[in-house]
Design a protein around this motif. Structure first.
Motif, PDB file in Angstrom:
ATOM      1  N   THR A 150     -15.723 -13.271 -11.316  1.00  0.00           N
ATOM      2  CA  THR A 150     -16.405 -13.548 -10.035  1.00  0.00           C
ATOM      3  C   THR A 150     -17.365 -12.362  -9.765  1.00  0.00           C
ATOM      4  O   THR A 150     -16.926 -11.214  -9.619  1.00  0.00           O
ATOM      5  CB  THR A 150     -15.412 -13.682  -8.883  1.00  0.00           C
ATOM      6  OG1 THR A 150     -14.490 -14.755  -9.182  1.00  0.00           O
ATOM      7  CG2 THR A 150     -16.138 -13.952  -7.584  1.00  0.00           C
ATOM      8  N   LYS A 151     -18.662 -12.698  -9.736  1.00  0.00           N
ATOM      9  CA  LYS A 151     -19.714 -11.655  -9.559  1.00  0.00           C
ATOM     10  C   LYS A 151     -20.206 -11.698  -8.111  1.00  0.00           C
ATOM     11  O   LYS A 151     -20.511 -12.754  -7.583  1.00  0.00           O
ATOM     12  CB  LYS A 151     -20.901 -11.875 -10.488  1.00  0.00           C
ATOM     13  CG  LYS A 151     -21.987 -10.838 -10.323  1.00  0.00           C
ATOM     14  CD  LYS A 151     -23.142 -11.145 -11.298  1.00  0.00           C
ATOM     15  CE  LYS A 151     -24.229 -10.084 -11.209  1.00  0.00           C
ATOM     16  NZ  LYS A 151     -25.334 -10.386 -12.134  1.00  0.00           N
ATOM     17  N   THR A 152     -20.263 -10.557  -7.553  1.00  0.00           N
ATOM     18  CA  THR A 152     -20.890 -10.412  -6.234  1.00  0.00           C
ATOM     19  C   THR A 152     -22.208  -9.657  -6.459  1.00  0.00           C
ATOM     20  O   THR A 152     -22.207  -8.464  -6.817  1.00  0.00           O
ATOM     21  CB  THR A 152     -19.988  -9.659  -5.256  1.00  0.00           C
ATOM     22  OG1 THR A 152     -18.743 -10.398  -5.103  1.00  0.00           O
ATOM     23  CG2 THR A 152     -20.670  -9.475  -3.922  1.00  0.00           C
TER      24      THR A 152
ATOM     25  N   GLN B 165     -22.857  -8.902 -18.023  1.00  0.00           N
ATOM     26  CA  GLN B 165     -21.546  -9.121 -17.355  1.00  0.00           C
ATOM     27  C   GLN B 165     -20.529  -8.242 -18.074  1.00  0.00           C
ATOM     28  O   GLN B 165     -20.507  -8.182 -19.308  1.00  0.00           O
ATOM     29  CB  GLN B 165     -21.146 -10.592 -17.453  1.00  0.00           C
ATOM     30  CG  GLN B 165     -19.853 -10.866 -16.712  1.00  0.00           C
ATOM     31  CD  GLN B 165     -19.578 -12.374 -16.674  1.00  0.00           C
ATOM     32  OE1 GLN B 165     -20.268 -13.104 -16.002  1.00  0.00           O
ATOM     33  NE2 GLN B 165     -18.540 -12.833 -17.412  1.00  0.00           N
ATOM     34  N   PRO B 166     -19.609  -7.655 -17.316  1.00  0.00           N
ATOM     35  CA  PRO B 166     -18.580  -6.837 -17.968  1.00  0.00           C
ATOM     36  C   PRO B 166     -17.514  -7.750 -18.624  1.00  0.00           C
ATOM     37  O   PRO B 166     -17.407  -8.927 -18.285  1.00  0.00           O
ATOM     38  CB  PRO B 166     -18.016  -6.021 -16.820  1.00  0.00           C
ATOM     39  CG  PRO B 166     -18.253  -6.854 -15.610  1.00  0.00           C
ATOM     40  CD  PRO B 166     -19.477  -7.605 -15.848  1.00  0.00           C
ATOM     41  N   VAL B 167     -16.755  -7.193 -19.536  1.00  0.00           N
ATOM     42  CA  VAL B 167     -15.727  -7.988 -20.251  1.00  0.00           C
ATOM     43  C   VAL B 167     -14.368  -7.368 -19.895  1.00  0.00           C
ATOM     44  O   VAL B 167     -14.209  -6.137 -19.954  1.00  0.00           O
ATOM     45  CB  VAL B 167     -15.960  -7.966 -21.759  1.00  0.00           C
ATOM     46  CG1 VAL B 167     -14.806  -8.707 -22.477  1.00  0.00           C
ATOM     47  CG2 VAL B 167     -17.323  -8.577 -22.068  1.00  0.00           C
TER      48      VAL B 167
ATOM     49  N   PHE C 255     -15.251  -4.208 -10.928  1.00  0.00           N
ATOM     50  CA  PHE C 255     -16.156  -3.571 -11.896  1.00  0.00           C
ATOM     51  C   PHE C 255     -17.538  -3.495 -11.224  1.00  0.00           C
ATOM     52  O   PHE C 255     -18.020  -4.504 -10.703  1.00  0.00           O
ATOM     53  CB  PHE C 255     -16.256  -4.386 -13.190  1.00  0.00           C
ATOM     54  CG  PHE C 255     -17.098  -3.689 -14.244  1.00  0.00           C
ATOM     55  CD1 PHE C 255     -16.471  -2.873 -15.186  1.00  0.00           C
ATOM     56  CD2 PHE C 255     -18.471  -3.828 -14.295  1.00  0.00           C
ATOM     57  CE1 PHE C 255     -17.231  -2.248 -16.150  1.00  0.00           C
ATOM     58  CE2 PHE C 255     -19.221  -3.192 -15.254  1.00  0.00           C
ATOM     59  CZ  PHE C 255     -18.609  -2.389 -16.201  1.00  0.00           C
ATOM     60  N   THR C 256     -18.108  -2.344 -11.180  1.00  0.00           N
ATOM     61  CA  THR C 256     -19.398  -2.151 -10.471  1.00  0.00           C
ATOM     62  C   THR C 256     -20.523  -1.843 -11.478  1.00  0.00           C
ATOM     63  O   THR C 256     -20.348  -1.009 -12.375  1.00  0.00           O
ATOM     64  CB  THR C 256     -19.315  -0.997  -9.470  1.00  0.00           C
ATOM     65  OG1 THR C 256     -18.287  -1.305  -8.499  1.00  0.00           O
ATOM     66  CG2 THR C 256     -20.629  -0.770  -8.763  1.00  0.00           C
ATOM     67  N   GLN C 257     -21.564  -2.560 -11.280  1.00  0.00           N
ATOM     68  CA  GLN C 257     -22.798  -2.313 -12.064  1.00  0.00           C
ATOM     69  C   GLN C 257     -23.877  -1.843 -11.068  1.00  0.00           C
ATOM     70  O   GLN C 257     -24.140  -2.526 -10.073  1.00  0.00           O
ATOM     71  CB  GLN C 257     -23.285  -3.591 -12.760  1.00  0.00           C
ATOM     72  CG  GLN C 257     -24.611  -3.411 -13.447  1.00  0.00           C
ATOM     73  CD  GLN C 257     -25.255  -4.759 -13.868  1.00  0.00           C
ATOM     74  OE1 GLN C 257     -25.118  -5.757 -13.118  1.00  0.00           O
ATOM     75  NE2 GLN C 257     -25.853  -4.795 -15.032  1.00  0.00           N
ATOM     76  N   ILE C 258     -24.453  -0.706 -11.335  1.00  0.00           N
ATOM     77  CA  ILE C 258     -25.558  -0.229 -10.483  1.00  0.00           C
ATOM     78  C   ILE C 258     -26.843  -0.257 -11.317  1.00  0.00           C
ATOM     79  O   ILE C 258     -26.948   0.440 -12.341  1.00  0.00           O
ATOM     80  CB  ILE C 258     -25.287   1.187  -9.950  1.00  0.00           C
ATOM     81  CG1 ILE C 258     -24.005   1.194  -9.063  1.00  0.00           C
ATOM     82  CG2 ILE C 258     -26.480   1.706  -9.161  1.00  0.00           C
ATOM     83  CD1 ILE C 258     -23.582   2.580  -8.606  1.00  0.00           C
ATOM     84  N   ILE C 259     -27.738  -1.115 -10.860  1.00  0.00           N
ATOM     85  CA  ILE C 259     -29.076  -1.175 -11.487  1.00  0.00           C
ATOM     86  C   ILE C 259     -30.012  -0.337 -10.599  1.00  0.00           C
ATOM     87  O   ILE C 259     -30.261  -0.703  -9.434  1.00  0.00           O
ATOM     88  CB  ILE C 259     -29.604  -2.611 -11.595  1.00  0.00           C
ATOM     89  CG1 ILE C 259     -28.624  -3.492 -12.377  1.00  0.00           C
ATOM     90  CG2 ILE C 259     -30.996  -2.627 -12.229  1.00  0.00           C
ATOM     91  CD1 ILE C 259     -28.959  -4.985 -12.334  1.00  0.00           C
TER      92      ILE C 259
ATOM     93  N   TRP D 259     -17.956  -7.165  -9.983  1.00  0.00           N
ATOM     94  CA  TRP D 259     -17.196  -8.306 -10.536  1.00  0.00           C
ATOM     95  C   TRP D 259     -15.674  -8.051 -10.341  1.00  0.00           C
ATOM     96  O   TRP D 259     -15.250  -6.883 -10.304  1.00  0.00           O
ATOM     97  CB  TRP D 259     -17.424  -8.433 -12.040  1.00  0.00           C
ATOM     98  CG  TRP D 259     -18.746  -8.985 -12.477  1.00  0.00           C
ATOM     99  CD1 TRP D 259     -19.039 -10.240 -12.777  1.00  0.00           C
ATOM    100  CD2 TRP D 259     -19.856  -8.195 -12.754  1.00  0.00           C
ATOM    101  NE1 TRP D 259     -20.320 -10.360 -13.213  1.00  0.00           N
ATOM    102  CE2 TRP D 259     -20.885  -9.064 -13.201  1.00  0.00           C
ATOM    103  CE3 TRP D 259     -20.190  -6.833 -12.637  1.00  0.00           C
ATOM    104  CZ2 TRP D 259     -22.150  -8.639 -13.546  1.00  0.00           C
ATOM    105  CZ3 TRP D 259     -21.469  -6.461 -13.007  1.00  0.00           C
ATOM    106  CH2 TRP D 259     -22.446  -7.340 -13.446  1.00  0.00           C
ATOM    107  N   VAL D 260     -14.972  -9.214 -10.254  1.00  0.00           N
ATOM    108  CA  VAL D 260     -13.523  -9.181 -10.437  1.00  0.00           C
ATOM    109  C   VAL D 260     -13.198 -10.223 -11.507  1.00  0.00           C
ATOM    110  O   VAL D 260     -13.859 -11.269 -11.585  1.00  0.00           O
ATOM    111  CB  VAL D 260     -12.730  -9.461  -9.144  1.00  0.00           C
ATOM    112  CG1 VAL D 260     -12.882  -8.316  -8.152  1.00  0.00           C
ATOM    113  CG2 VAL D 260     -13.119 -10.766  -8.503  1.00  0.00           C
TER     114      VAL D 260
END
Length: 535
Positions: free
Chosen positions: A41-43, A27-29, A75-79, A62-63
């Motif tokens: 809040t994670k989508t 999760q981002p901080v 905040f975008t995480q690409i796996i 996330w927001v």
């Protein structure tokens, strides 16, 4: 966001589930300008394929919201999920390799139907590509290899290493004889050359478990005698060799040659039979020296055994038969039928007179009784062409007069008969009886002579009545012929002679010498006076 953009981005192998879980758990901080708790809040994004089932991305966002409801930028995480690992063969190397007999078509089909199995690090169907190798001979037609290869490709096109299957085909099985044991064995008569040639030309047949020409190697056995020259065996052997040099068991052919056929007489029955006269000793010797000839169906010397028959009389001593028999034996002891020679001895020749014709003929005086007895006692002699006693049959002829009682013939005949009843020609003896001797006077010369006085008329009458007597050498009446002489005066009328003659004739007309009677008449008496004295 205090977490740097792309700080949570990560690229994972599709098989890295732990890494995926860890990435998803990140999760981002964010930091806020004021104190207070920040809520996130994670989508969570779904997996989005990037062209193959196991490669794509999860995009999570996330927001961050502070206590006063201020919402941060996304905040975008690409796996990133990628599949770069090729499938791996779970079938062990050489697991599908197999060595099969060239005849094992089912085994070959099963081996060709096999397939290695690969596993992939990720889910998804694996596709297999087989490259089927052609048969490569390893030196003989039925031995070699099929080399099949596969590659396994996953859904993302990752290609495995090559999996190799080597199917080794070998031909280690020798040909097998389809001809039955002893199928070519045969028993032949030694004379059956065509049969022998046919038997020698035969060949057993073998089958091989695999295709390809079978070559046959024959070892031709020499003739081995089994005790006699024409009986024995030829033992021929074969091996069958396939294209890979596998050699069969030995096939044996035994050609048994036997000699069970006895010699056959080429001399015709009765060819040596002969009928001979009992006297033909040379012919008999020649006939006894003859021998029949036999032929045998096979080569080799024929031995002959003669049983010489004794003479068997057929009713008389010199007629009969010699029955000789032979058997012919070949080298294998086969004995022919009996050949019979009958030498017939006959006596058809009558005895022949060795006494010459007329040898016993004789002419005898009818008075020669001793000569007649001797002549009658004679007998001719015959000889016969064969041994044995000759019997003589005499037919004694009666006396046959030839015109006078004491002259004629005795005709005696003989036949000579040998022991076989052969009768000779008639031998004739003629004893001729003749009477050539005149009667002889038994009255002595001058016995009837007399001198009488002329006056003695009684004396004269008595003298004239006398007759000489003759005897004949043979029986029979003698007739006398008297020639009565007249008185012949001797000088005076009363003195003279009567000369009477006789001849005596026997019955055959033989006339004696003349018998003479002289009656002398004399007159010596003087006259006497009839006048009386003194008349």
């Amino acid at each position: 966001w205090s977490s740097e953009p792309m700080e949570l981005d990560i690229t994972l192998e599709c098989s890295d589930l732990d890494g995926l879980a860890a990435a998803q758990a990140q999760q981002p901080v964010a930091t806020d300008n004021c104190d207070g708790e920040i809520s996130y809040t994670k989508t969570e994004g779904s997996f989005v394929s990037s062209g193959c089932a196991n490669a794509g991305t999860y995009t999570n966002t996330w927001v961050a919201t502070d206590l006063c409801g201020n919402v941060s930028e996304i905040f975008t995480q690409i796996i990133t999920i990628e599949d770069t690992t090729a499938p791996v063969w779970s079938t062990a190397s050489s697991e599908l390799d197999i060595t099969l007999e060239c005849s094992d078509l089912d085994g070959l089909a099963a081996a060709q139907a096999q397939q290695p199995v690969a596993t992939d690090n990720c889910d998804g169907e694996i596709s297999y590509t087989k490259t089927e190798g052609s048969f490569v001979s390893s030196g003989c037609a039925n031995s070699g290899t099929y080399t099949n290869t596969w590659v396994a490709t996953d859904l993302c096109g990752n290609v495995s290493e090559v999996f190799t299957q080597i199917i080794s085909i070998e031909d280690t099985t020798a040909p097998v004889w389809s001809s039955e044991p002893m199928e070519l064995d045969i028993t032949l008569e030694c004379s059956d050359l065509d049969g022998l040639a046919a038997a020698q030309a035969q060949q057993p047949v073998a089958t091989d478990n695999c295709d390809g020409e079978i070559s046959y190697t024959k070892t031709e056995g020499s003739f081995v005698s089994s005790g006699c020259a024409n009986s024995g065996t030829y033992t021929n052997t074969w091996v069958a060799t396939d294209l890979c040099g596998n050699v069969s068991e030995v096939f044996t052919q035994i050609i048994t040659i036997e000699d069970t056929t006895a010699p056959v007489w080429s001399s015709e029955p009765m060819e040596l039979d002969i009928t001979l006269e009992c006297s033909d000793l040379d012919g008999l010797a020649a006939a006894q020296a003859q021998q029949p000839v036999a032929t045998d169906n096979c080569d080799g010397e024929i031995s002959y055994t003669k049983t010489e028959g004794s003479f068997v009389s057929s009713g008389c001593a010199n007629a009969g038969t010699y029955t000789n028999t032979w058997v012919a034996t070949d080298l294998c002891g086969n004995v022919s039928e009996i050949f019979t020679q009958v030498i017939t001895i006959e006596d058809t020749t009558a005895p022949v007179w060795s006494s010459e014709s007329m040898e016993l003929d004789i002419t005898l005086e009818c008075s020669d009784l001793d000569g007649l007895a001797a002549a009658q006692a004679q007998q001719p002699v015959a000889t016969d062409n064969c041994d044995g006693e000759i019997s003589y049959t005499k037919t004694e002829g009666s006396f046959v007069s030839s015109g006078c009682a004491n002259a004629g013939t005795y005709t005696n005949t003989w036949v000579a008969t040998d022991l076989c009843g052969n009768v000779s020609e008639v031998f004739t003896q003629i004893i001729t009886i003749e009477d050539t001797t005149a009667p002889v006077w038994s009255t002595m010369d001058a016995e009837l002579n007399i001198t009488l006085e002329c006056s003695d008329l009684d004396g004269l009458a008595a003298a004239q009545a006398q007759q000489p007597v003759a005897t004949d050498n043979c029986d029979g009446e003698i007739s006398y012929t008297k020639t009565e002489g007249s008185f012949v005066s001797s000088g005076c009328a009363n003195s003279g002679t009567y000369t009477n003659t006789w001849v005596a004739t026997d019955e055959c007309g033989n006339v004696s010498e003349v018998f003479t009677q002289i009656i002398t008449i004399e007159d010596t008496t003087a006259p006497v006076w009839s006048s009386e004295p003194m008349e």
